[in-house]
Scaffold this motif. Structure first.
Motif, PDB file in Angstrom:
ATOM      1  N   MET A   1     -30.155  44.195 -20.571  1.00  0.00           N
ATOM      2  CA  MET A   1     -31.020  44.718 -19.916  1.00  0.00           C
ATOM      3  C   MET A   1     -31.867  43.549 -20.405  1.00  0.00           C
ATOM      4  O   MET A   1     -31.305  42.032 -20.994  1.00  0.00           O
ATOM      5  CB  MET A   1     -32.286  45.590 -20.140  1.00  0.00           C
ATOM      6  CG  MET A   1     -32.381  45.216 -21.776  1.00  0.00           C
ATOM      7  SD  MET A   1     -33.418  46.390 -22.201  1.00  0.00           S
ATOM      8  CE  MET A   1     -35.049  46.409 -21.935  1.00  0.00           C
TER       9      MET A   1
ATOM     10  N   VAL B   1     -38.681  50.833 -24.217  1.00  0.00           N
ATOM     11  CA  VAL B   1     -38.549  49.926 -23.824  1.00  0.00           C
ATOM     12  C   VAL B   1     -39.284  48.539 -24.856  1.00  0.00           C
ATOM     13  O   VAL B   1     -39.234  47.949 -25.345  1.00  0.00           O
ATOM     14  CB  VAL B   1     -39.643  50.015 -22.616  1.00  0.00           C
ATOM     15  CG1 VAL B   1     -39.981  47.818 -21.796  1.00  0.00           C
ATOM     16  CG2 VAL B   1     -38.292  49.575 -20.895  1.00  0.00           C
TER      17      VAL B   1
ATOM     18  N   MET C   1     -42.435  45.138 -15.320  1.00  0.00           N
ATOM     19  CA  MET C   1     -40.581  45.362 -14.630  1.00  0.00           C
ATOM     20  C   MET C   1     -40.492  44.949 -13.352  1.00  0.00           C
ATOM     21  O   MET C   1     -40.858  45.611 -12.478  1.00  0.00           O
ATOM     22  CB  MET C   1     -40.091  46.869 -15.136  1.00  0.00           C
ATOM     23  CG  MET C   1     -38.931  47.398 -14.890  1.00  0.00           C
ATOM     24  SD  MET C   1     -38.329  48.979 -15.144  1.00  0.00           S
ATOM     25  CE  MET C   1     -39.310  50.007 -13.881  1.00  0.00           C
TER      26      MET C   1
ATOM     27  N   LYS D   1     -38.682  44.859 -10.227  1.00  0.00           N
ATOM     28  CA  LYS D   1     -38.436  46.072  -9.107  1.00  0.00           C
ATOM     29  C   LYS D   1     -39.913  47.205  -9.106  1.00  0.00           C
ATOM     30  O   LYS D   1     -39.203  48.261  -8.454  1.00  0.00           O
ATOM     31  CB  LYS D   1     -37.311  46.122  -8.960  1.00  0.00           C
ATOM     32  CG  LYS D   1     -36.080  45.366  -8.574  1.00  0.00           C
ATOM     33  CD  LYS D   1     -34.399  45.952  -9.044  1.00  0.00           C
ATOM     34  CE  LYS D   1     -33.563  45.430  -8.394  1.00  0.00           C
ATOM     35  NZ  LYS D   1     -32.762  45.279  -9.122  1.00  0.00           N
ATOM     36  N   SER D   2     -40.830  46.821  -9.709  1.00  0.00           N
ATOM     37  CA  SER D   2     -41.026  48.340 -10.336  1.00  0.00           C
ATOM     38  C   SER D   2     -42.645  47.756  -8.996  1.00  0.00           C
ATOM     39  O   SER D   2     -42.891  46.243 -10.011  1.00  0.00           O
ATOM     40  CB  SER D   2     -41.940  48.969 -11.349  1.00  0.00           C
ATOM     41  OG  SER D   2     -42.495  49.528 -11.750  1.00  0.00           O
TER      42      SER D   2
ATOM     43  N   SER E   1     -44.289  51.067 -21.554  1.00  0.00           N
ATOM     44  CA  SER E   1     -43.315  50.803 -21.891  1.00  0.00           C
ATOM     45  C   SER E   1     -43.248  52.307 -23.406  1.00  0.00           C
ATOM     46  O   SER E   1     -42.338  52.025 -23.183  1.00  0.00           O
ATOM     47  CB  SER E   1     -42.690  49.302 -22.363  1.00  0.00           C
ATOM     48  OG  SER E   1     -44.403  49.228 -23.794  1.00  0.00           O
TER      49      SER E   1
ATOM     50  N   VAL F   1     -34.884  52.320 -21.657  1.00  0.00           N
ATOM     51  CA  VAL F   1     -34.054  51.410 -21.090  1.00  0.00           C
ATOM     52  C   VAL F   1     -33.181  51.806 -20.339  1.00  0.00           C
ATOM     53  O   VAL F   1     -32.277  52.698 -20.279  1.00  0.00           O
ATOM     54  CB  VAL F   1     -33.605  50.423 -22.553  1.00  0.00           C
ATOM     55  CG1 VAL F   1     -34.628  50.055 -23.551  1.00  0.00           C
ATOM     56  CG2 VAL F   1     -32.200  50.989 -22.756  1.00  0.00           C
ATOM     57  N   ALA F   2     -33.031  50.920 -19.096  1.00  0.00           N
ATOM     58  CA  ALA F   2     -32.062  51.588 -18.103  1.00  0.00           C
ATOM     59  C   ALA F   2     -30.437  49.767 -17.936  1.00  0.00           C
ATOM     60  O   ALA F   2     -31.745  48.658 -18.230  1.00  0.00           O
ATOM     61  CB  ALA F   2     -32.626  51.494 -17.455  1.00  0.00           C
ATOM     62  N   ASP F   3     -29.805  50.311 -18.030  1.00  0.00           N
ATOM     63  CA  ASP F   3     -28.530  49.040 -17.363  1.00  0.00           C
ATOM     64  C   ASP F   3     -30.034  47.868 -16.309  1.00  0.00           C
ATOM     65  O   ASP F   3     -29.585  48.300 -15.141  1.00  0.00           O
ATOM     66  CB  ASP F   3     -27.524  49.861 -16.588  1.00  0.00           C
ATOM     67  CG  ASP F   3     -26.521  49.473 -17.735  1.00  0.00           C
ATOM     68  OD1 ASP F   3     -26.913  48.345 -18.856  1.00  0.00           O
ATOM     69  OD2 ASP F   3     -25.927  49.931 -17.790  1.00  0.00           O
TER      70      ASP F   3
ATOM     71  N   MET G   1     -32.040  46.581 -16.108  1.00  0.00           N
ATOM     72  CA  MET G   1     -33.851  46.143 -16.411  1.00  0.00           C
ATOM     73  C   MET G   1     -33.903  44.974 -16.993  1.00  0.00           C
ATOM     74  O   MET G   1     -33.626  44.490 -16.921  1.00  0.00           O
ATOM     75  CB  MET G   1     -34.333  47.074 -17.744  1.00  0.00           C
ATOM     76  CG  MET G   1     -35.168  48.385 -17.168  1.00  0.00           C
ATOM     77  SD  MET G   1     -35.906  49.753 -18.599  1.00  0.00           S
ATOM     78  CE  MET G   1     -35.766  50.119 -17.534  1.00  0.00           C
TER      79      MET G   1
ATOM     80  N   ILE H   1     -37.808  43.181 -17.801  1.00  0.00           N
ATOM     81  CA  ILE H   1     -38.985  42.726 -18.386  1.00  0.00           C
ATOM     82  C   ILE H   1     -39.882  41.784 -19.003  1.00  0.00           C
ATOM     83  O   ILE H   1     -38.767  40.686 -19.366  1.00  0.00           O
ATOM     84  CB  ILE H   1     -38.552  44.437 -19.476  1.00  0.00           C
ATOM     85  CG1 ILE H   1     -37.915  45.400 -19.844  1.00  0.00           C
ATOM     86  CG2 ILE H   1     -40.211  43.666 -20.467  1.00  0.00           C
ATOM     87  CD1 ILE H   1     -39.066  46.548 -18.465  1.00  0.00           C
TER      88      ILE H   1
END
Lengths: 206, 691
Positions: free
Chosen positions: B4, B19, B52, B54-55, B61, B66-68, B70, B72
């Motif tokens: 990320m 996060v 974040m 795309k949000s 947080s 966490v995600a691939d 991401m 921040i």
């Protein structure tokens, strides 16, 4: 919850009646074993119904013991939901909606009618313990405003006259028919159907 | 690993972390109030908002995993604006009373408002006010300051295991309270003061006493129980103002018990600040020289067999080794550090240690408690047991007192008969121990401090061996020692390590008391020993060395004023066998001195001069007696051996060694706060008329 004029000694003890105990068991059985705490809201409601519309401390502690929950957890729930009353209420709990749609449709006049008919203000209980009048937020019947809820019944499309009539009937021990007081079916358009009034456009007609 | 980007840096982090944790691991500070690494995630303060990509909205947080892929941003315009907004909201109802708030100077809200706040608010409406709650003699409340982070509620529910705190009402009317405003019934309740990020929950005994920047801070060790919690002693001048926990993952994590935290006011009362000597039946102030002369007058020329010494529960290793050497110099074999008469065997170290170690509890999968109430004897070990129990797959059986331990257990019985049943495999709980891969047992002083204690100790050893609790060989996972003795006295393991037990032909505590009553013992030296039956000392000449005017000092013929644990550089060994050093935070009052120095000076007056003149030399002597005492802050696995006896056991039930958690030693008995606690928590529960 506000002050009331009926002096009620809070009961020291509370116990479900045998019938309610059976009902409570059935409610608890809806949830997986060990998750009996999920039944806390229905059980508090049951206790409130048994105790004349309000929850004394003893009932909260009883439900906590029955569900093996710490008392504070049940207390949190009981104080969170406004439908659970922690102080005595009259036999008829008149909950008048004054949220925007009902207010636009004249809930102020309905409130005035209630106050005049019952002789009490918001948050008060009549001396005979028959009525408690409270103001509530939206009850989800916006298409039929103004409206009020008396115990479990919705009275909709109110005007001052019908409001007074309902309250008088309740005082006389009757149960006026719930629903729209303007005579319409559920929340169908008030002046009558506006679409599908004829058969124009259907097959075979041209 | 998850890939990320945080603030333009490509990073790889462990899957499953949040996060906020990922940011912290990069050294990026995310402001937060409700998030706490040892508590469950609530996500309700919203202070940790970050952007974040795309949000459409900023994310909390602390609650986002966490995600691939991401991306921040922690300092973008959106994040900064969001934080500023949250801070403005938090301050709508928070009073701006920092000058009169005890949290001032160590307040998360104050600090974060300075860094992340906007500087001014657009709100002009009235602030809400909330009635303060009575939470007992320890926690002072000022509920208008509460920002509803719910840390205290989660602590009480999860760590302390007392579900008594909750949030009642909703929305603006929400209030944090206990049911009917009863005080929080936990031995760990003081920790909510540290957890509270604002000044809503503060320390009642410390109210309006000092500001944090006025205090000098000393890192040290607690002696109120045998856990050896790491503490920070805050002093102003010579006075201990408060005690706070220090982080030590192996011992107390970041908590301390209420006795550790609040008994420090006992350090101000009933202090022995000058020597005393009895003249015509009355204790009168004396000079050091006169006190030493009085002792020498009785001791010189006396046969060593007629002299005895007992080391108390708060004695440090330096003083104990000096006492041992002094007694040897006087030719006395009568010395004991087990003032409660526990039948512990000093020859096999594994036989008196908490071998599993406190952190090791988390690896165990079954536990048998014998004659112990860990909730009172060692609240932090009990908290560790609860932590393990919450993880699941941990069955606990109890032989002994039936008390609320904050976790569920199977009650097996009250005394040695049940122990024999379990050991013999006849009891159902034996199956649990058999199935377990890493079973442990905890043997309390309630099982050992009785005439048949040696036999109980032997029975417990055989039980441990029979159920495979002791696997000294092997490596890694197969190596395990589940035999544990839970001590209540901070001095005990140190005393046993130094061999403060009677020599061949010597007398133990019971023997000393019998001898004194019969006139066979003429001089008794009490090194802070207050918990013995003073009436049984008979006509003996009693020398009391200690810091408080407690039972021992009242009986004494000569009083030598010593230093409390906050007033000396001293070594303590906790119940795990971990050697730790307490540090001098304030000087002893008046003419009182460090304990080993008193013994050293006295030895010269008695003509049996001890061969050390400074702390370094005493510590070298400690290492000479037991090399393990030089290995500070470590636990070493002790070799297994034979200990305990074979004899018959008495079927009488095990009696817990502590009947009042708040008053167990001369310091806590002198503490006003502890007296209030005993009244509030151990007296009949107070009922309020209105709900």
């Amino acid at each position: 919850m506000s002050a009331n004029t009926v002096a009620v000694e809070p009961p020291e003890q509370f116990k479900f009646t045998p019938a309610n105990r059976k009902r409570a068991k059935a409610l608890i059985a809806k949830y997986p074993a060990g998750r009996q705490a999920s039944a806390v809201v229905p059980l508090l409601d049951l206790a409130q119904r048994q105790n004349g519309g309000w929850l004394p401390r003893a009932a909260i502690e009883y439900v906590a013991a029955l569900l093996e929950m710490p008392v504070i957890r049940v207390w949190e729930v009981a104080t969170f939901y406004t439908m659970l009353n922690l102080k005595p209420v009259g036999r008829h709990l008149v909950q008048l909606c004054t949220t925007t749609p009902c207010w636009l449709m004249g809930s102020d006049a309905i409130l005035e009618a209630c106050e005049k008919t019952l002789g009490i203000g918001l948050g008060q209980t009549t001396e005979d313990g028959a009525f408690t009048l409270v103001e509530v937020e939206c009850l989800g019947a916006c298409a039929n405003g103004p409206m009020m809820q008396v115990n479990d019944d919705y009275y909709e499309d109110l005007d001052p006259k019908s409001t007074a009539a309902i309250l008088e009937a309740l005082r006389a021990g009757e149960r006026p028919a719930p629903g729209s007081q303007a005579g319409r079916q559920a929340s169908a358009p008030a002046p009558g159907p506006t679409t599908l009034t004829g058969l124009e456009g259907t097959a075979g007609e041209s | 690993m998850v890939k990320m980007a945080i603030d333009g840096r490509e990073v790889e982090v462990e899957p499953g972390v949040t996060v906020l944790q990922a940011c912290q691991s990069l050294g990026i500070e995310i402001p937060h109030f409700c998030y706490h690494e040892r508590l469950s995630i609530a996500g309700n303060c919203r202070m940790c908002l970050v952007e974040m990509e795309k949000s459409p909205k900023p994310i909390a947080s602390c609650a986002m995993q966490v995600a691939d892929g991401m991306v921040i941003h922690t300092n973008s315009e959106m994040a900064v604006k969001a934080r500023r907004g949250v801070m403005e909201f938090l301050l709508i109802n928070h009073p701006l009373d920092c000058p009169i708030c005890d949290q001032g100077g160590e307040c998360d809200l104050q600090d974060q408002a300075m860094v992340f706040g906007a500087g001014r608010s657009r709100y002009v409406e009235h602030k809400r006010a909330v009635k303060d709650k009575d939470m007992g003699p320890l926690v002072k409340t000022f509920m208008t300051r509460c920002i509803h982070c719910t840390r205290c509620i989660r602590f009480a529910t999860e760590i302390a295991g007392v579900e008594e705190l909750g949030a009642v009402g909703r929305g603006e009317d929400m209030e944090v309270t206990t049911y009917l405003e009863q005080s929080l019934r936990s031995e760990l309740s003081g920790n909510v003061i540290d957890l509270c990020p604002v000044g809503a929950l503060t320390s009642k005994p410390y109210a309006f006493i000092a500001r944090p920047w006025e205090l000098s801070k000393t890192e040290s060790i607690d002696v109120m129980d045998a856990v050896g919690s790491n503490i920070r002693i805050d002093t102003r001048g010579s006075e201990v103002m408060r005690i706070l926990p220090l982080l030590n993952e192996d011992i107390n994590e970041e908590w301390i018990s209420d006795k550790t935290r609040f008994a420090c006011d006992g350090l101000r009362c009933q202090r022995l600040d000058r020597p005393y000597a009895r003249r015509d039946g009355r204790l009168e102030p004396a000079t050091w020289a006169a006190a030493f002369a009085a002792v020498a007058g009785r001791v010189k020329g006396l046969d060593g067999a007629r002299i005895a010494a007992i080391a108390g529960d708060l004695a440090d290793a330096e003083a104990m080794v000096a006492l041992k050497d002094l007694m040897a110099g006087l030719g006395s074999p009568n010395i004991d550090c087990r003032q409660d008469g526990a039948k512990l065997d000093a020859t096999v170290r594994a036989g008196y240690l908490f071998n599993t170690t406190i952190a090791g509890i988390e690896a165990a999968d079954a536990c048998l408690l014998i004659g112990t109430n860990p909730r009172w004897e060692a609240p932090l070990i009990n908290a560790r047991l609860r932590k393990r129990w919450l993880m699941g797959g941990f069955e606990v059986g109890v032989i002994g007192p039936k008390v609320d331990l904050t976790y569920r257990y199977e009650y097996l019985g009250a005394g040695p008969e049940t122990l024999a049943e379990v050991a013999g495999g006849a009891h159902a709980f034996a199956k649990v121990l058999e199935k377990a891969e890493r079973p442990m047992l905890i043997l309390g002083q309630g099982a050992l401090a009785r005439p048949d204690g040696g036999a109980v100790l032997g029975a417990a050893r055989r039980l441990a061996e029979a159920f495979g609790m002791v696997r000294p060989s092997g490596n890694g996972a197969s190596r395990w020692n589940g035999f544990n003795v839970l001590h209540t006295a901070a001095a005990r393991v140190g005393g046993l390590d130094l061999g403060l037990v009677p020599d061949e032909g010597g007398r133990d505590v019971a023997g000393i008391l019998d001898g004194a009553a019969a006139g066979e013992i003429e001089v008794v030296y009490l090194l802070g020993a207050d918990e013995i039956d003073m009436d049984r000392l008979g006509q003996a000449f009693v020398i009391y060395q200690g810091h408080h005017g407690d039972a021992g000092a009242h009986r004494a013929d000569v009083i030598l004023p010593g230093a409390a644990f906050t007033e000396k550089d001293a070594t303590y060994v906790n119940t795990e066998g971990r050697v730790q050093r307490a540090r001098l935070a304030a000087f002893p009052p008046g003419e009182a001195r460090e304990d080993w120095k008193i013994l050293r000076a006295l030895s010269e007056a008695l003509g049996a001069k001890l061969p050390y003149d400074n702390l370094g030399e005493v510590r070298a002597r400690l290492a000479e007696v037991n090399p393990g005492l030089a290995a500070v802050d470590r636990t070493e696995s002790a070799p297994w051996g034979e200990f305990g006896t074979d004899g018959e056991t008495d079927p009488a039930p095990f009696v817990p060694p502590i009947d009042n958690f708040y008053m167990t030693d001369s310091i806590s008995r002198s503490s006003e706060t502890m007296a209030k606690c005993a009244e509030a928590f151990l007296g009949p529960r107070r009922e309020k008329a209105d709900g």
